[in-house]
Design an enzyme around this catalytic site. Structure first.
Site, PDB file in Angstrom:
ATOM      1  N   ASN A 160       1.339   3.879  -3.137  1.00  0.00           N
ATOM      2  CA  ASN A 160       1.190   5.506  -2.812  1.00  0.00           C
ATOM      3  C   ASN A 160       2.152   6.232  -3.320  1.00  0.00           C
ATOM      4  O   ASN A 160       1.897   7.383  -4.123  1.00  0.00           O
ATOM      5  CB  ASN A 160       0.620   5.652  -1.514  1.00  0.00           C
ATOM      6  CG  ASN A 160      -0.704   5.182  -1.192  1.00  0.00           C
ATOM      7  OD1 ASN A 160      -1.388   4.901  -2.000  1.00  0.00           O
ATOM      8  ND2 ASN A 160      -1.161   5.318   0.162  1.00  0.00           N
TER       9      ASN A 160
ATOM     10  N   GLU B 148       0.737  -1.134  -0.052  1.00  0.00           N
ATOM     11  CA  GLU B 148       0.062   0.069  -0.049  1.00  0.00           C
ATOM     12  C   GLU B 148       0.769   1.235   0.034  1.00  0.00           C
ATOM     13  O   GLU B 148       0.589   2.158  -0.831  1.00  0.00           O
ATOM     14  CB  GLU B 148      -0.847  -0.084   1.133  1.00  0.00           C
ATOM     15  CG  GLU B 148      -1.864  -1.072   1.074  1.00  0.00           C
ATOM     16  CD  GLU B 148      -2.919  -1.076   0.441  1.00  0.00           C
ATOM     17  OE1 GLU B 148      -3.029  -0.093  -0.595  1.00  0.00           O
ATOM     18  OE2 GLU B 148      -3.752  -1.901  -0.006  1.00  0.00           O
TER      19      GLU B 148
ATOM     20  N   ARG C 131      -9.320   3.587  -7.686  1.00  0.00           N
ATOM     21  CA  ARG C 131      -8.690   3.475  -6.305  1.00  0.00           C
ATOM     22  C   ARG C 131      -9.688   3.464  -5.549  1.00  0.00           C
ATOM     23  O   ARG C 131     -10.948   4.030  -5.347  1.00  0.00           O
ATOM     24  CB  ARG C 131      -7.661   4.825  -5.928  1.00  0.00           C
ATOM     25  CG  ARG C 131      -6.708   5.248  -6.979  1.00  0.00           C
ATOM     26  CD  ARG C 131      -5.822   3.966  -7.154  1.00  0.00           C
ATOM     27  NE  ARG C 131      -5.381   3.603  -5.947  1.00  0.00           N
ATOM     28  CZ  ARG C 131      -4.533   2.290  -5.953  1.00  0.00           C
ATOM     29  NH1 ARG C 131      -4.325   1.603  -6.781  1.00  0.00           N
ATOM     30  NH2 ARG C 131      -4.045   1.947  -4.649  1.00  0.00           N
TER      31      ARG C 131
HETATM   32  N1  LIG Z   1       2.854   9.228  -0.999  1.00  0.00           N
HETATM   33  C1  LIG Z   1       1.829  10.042  -1.210  1.00  0.00           C
HETATM   34  N2  LIG Z   1       2.100  11.197  -1.775  1.00  0.00           N
HETATM   35  C2  LIG Z   1       0.862  11.894  -2.019  1.00  0.00           C
HETATM   36  N3  LIG Z   1      -0.303  11.860  -1.852  1.00  0.00           N
HETATM   37  C3  LIG Z   1      -0.623  10.468  -1.015  1.00  0.00           C
HETATM   38  C4  LIG Z   1       0.355   9.602  -1.114  1.00  0.00           C
HETATM   39  N4  LIG Z   1       0.037   8.483  -0.320  1.00  0.00           N
HETATM   40  C5  LIG Z   1      -1.335   8.979  -0.039  1.00  0.00           C
HETATM   41  N5  LIG Z   1      -1.646  10.118  -0.637  1.00  0.00           N
HETATM   42  C6  LIG Z   1      -3.118  10.873  -0.816  1.00  0.00           C
HETATM   43  O1  LIG Z   1      -3.872  10.106   0.236  1.00  0.00           O
HETATM   44  C7  LIG Z   1      -5.024   9.335  -0.366  1.00  0.00           C
HETATM   45  C8  LIG Z   1      -5.526   8.115   0.254  1.00  0.00           C
HETATM   46  O2  LIG Z   1      -4.576   7.112  -0.120  1.00  0.00           O
HETATM   47  P1  LIG Z   1      -5.019   5.638   0.289  1.00  0.00           P
HETATM   48  O3  LIG Z   1      -6.015   5.342   1.485  1.00  0.00           O
HETATM   49  O4  LIG Z   1      -3.656   4.942  -0.180  1.00  0.00           O
HETATM   50  O5  LIG Z   1      -6.186   5.623  -0.961  1.00  0.00           O
HETATM   51  P2  LIG Z   1      -5.897   5.338  -2.445  1.00  0.00           P
HETATM   52  O6  LIG Z   1      -4.389   4.953  -2.744  1.00  0.00           O
HETATM   53  O7  LIG Z   1      -6.690   4.390  -2.952  1.00  0.00           O
HETATM   54  O8  LIG Z   1      -6.274   6.816  -2.999  1.00  0.00           O
HETATM   55  C9  LIG Z   1      -4.589   9.244  -1.951  1.00  0.00           C
HETATM   56  O9  LIG Z   1      -5.767   9.229  -2.934  1.00  0.00           O
HETATM   57  C10 LIG Z   1      -3.683  10.446  -2.315  1.00  0.00           C
HETATM   58  O10 LIG Z   1      -4.417  11.881  -2.362  1.00  0.00           O
HETATM   59 MG   LIG Z   2      -3.386   3.767  -1.961  1.00  0.00          MG
END
Ligand SMILES: Nc1ncnc2c1ncn2[C@@H]1O[C@H](COP(=O)(O)OP(=O)(O)O)[C@@H](O)[C@H]1O
Ligand SMILES: [Mg+2]
Lengths: 158, 106
Positions: A54, A50, A108
């Site tokens: 990300n 995960e 997502r």
């Molecule tokens: N490493 C990262 N850099 C920038 N934004 C991030 C990062 N990790 C997460 N995010 C933000 O947080 C949100 C939620 O992440 P997550 O719970 O993993 O859901 P998803 O990946 O399905 O969108 C993402 O949609 C993104 O906007």
């Molecule tokens: Mg994610």
């Protein structure tokens, strides 16, 4: 290098989606020295997958960058830091909400942080817009009593 | 992913043989949608027997196919789901929409 930890390892790789499997397998292999159960290994692999995903799709938005993974073992605890130097997160609390995603068009689910939170003991997210994001996760691996039992047996029979 | 269309039952069985992460899901989505559009099945079964790993990318894949299949008037069912995968599906509320068939092991 002298480490203040029991063990430590670092990985750096390009933000290519083919490295997602590499990263989770490498961390699982490193964690195996703590003698985790199959379920604990599965939890660790999922949480790493995960966080690395990300970095690749949100942090670098599919452009090229470096993803860093730093693992530490201290006593029975595994500490995993996963970071990027990508776009960062404006509102971390909102990002951590279950089902929140900034990219619904990519199918997502917004469950990444929720999975990291529930599969690991602790999750901490530090992020600065335009500088990047660092996710720190901790999990204590309970040691099985097998070893102690054996020692007791030896004492009794001796 | 192996696909098998049972004409008499209008059922499409999609057996997933890959690890379900963001990397693999992009290819699987295309393949699944192609098979679904080709057959317009009454029922689609995702067989998870050989899925050794799934993260939240799998949720997106399942929900996305569920939407497409529903629009075409079909049903979606999951079989041979292991505990780790079920834990993730449960957490995300997918199981409120899509059922796991525990009897069938086809
Ligand atoms: N490493 C990262 N850099 C920038 N934004 C991030 C990062 N990790 C997460 N995010 C933000 O947080 C949100 C939620 O992440 P997550 O719970 O993993 O859901 P998803 O990946 O399905 O969108 C993402 O949609 C993104 O906007
Ligand atoms: Mg994610």
């Amino acid at each position: 290098m002298v480490s203040k930890y029991d063990n430590e390892m670092k990985l750096e790789f390009l933000s290519k989606s083919s490295n997602e499997a590499f990263a989770r397998i490498a961390v699982a292999a490193f964690a195996s020295q703590l003698d985790p159960t199959i379920e604990e290994i599965a939890d660790i692999k999922t949480a790493v997958s995960e966080a690395v995903t990300n970095c690749i799709i949100h942090g670098y938005e599919n452009t090229q960058g470096i993803v860093k993974v730093h693992c530490i073992i201290k006593n029975n605890q595994l500490i995993i830091e996963i970071s990027d130097t990508g776009v960062g997160i404006e509102d971390v609390n909102m990002a951590k909400e279950p089902l929140y995603t900034s990219k619904p068009n990519l199918e997502r689910s917004g469950m990444g942080f929720t999975i990291m939170q529930s599969f690991m003991d602790e999750l901490n997210v530090e992020s600065v817009v335009n500088l990047g994001t660092k996710v720190t996760m901790k999990k204590t691996i309970k040691q099985s009593l097998k070893g102690e039992d054996n020692q007791n047996n030896i004492c009794i029979t001796a | 992913m192996e696909s098998n269309y049972l004409k008499e039952d209008k059922t499409l069985v999609l057996k997933i043989t890959e690890e379900l992460d963001h990397h693999m899901v992009e290819k699987l989505r295309r393949k699944a949608d192609y098979e679904i559009e080709r057959h317009i099945p009454r029922k689609v079964i995702f067989d998870f027997n050989q899925v050794s790993f799934m993260d939240s990318a799998g949720i997106g894949l399942i929900l996305g196919r569920y939407k497409n299949i529903s629009i075409l008037g079909g049903q979606l069912e999951l079989i041979n789901v292991n505990e780790q995968v079920e834990k993730i599906l449960n957490m995300s509320g997918v199981l409120k929409l899509i059922k796991i068939n525990k009897e069938e092991c086809a």
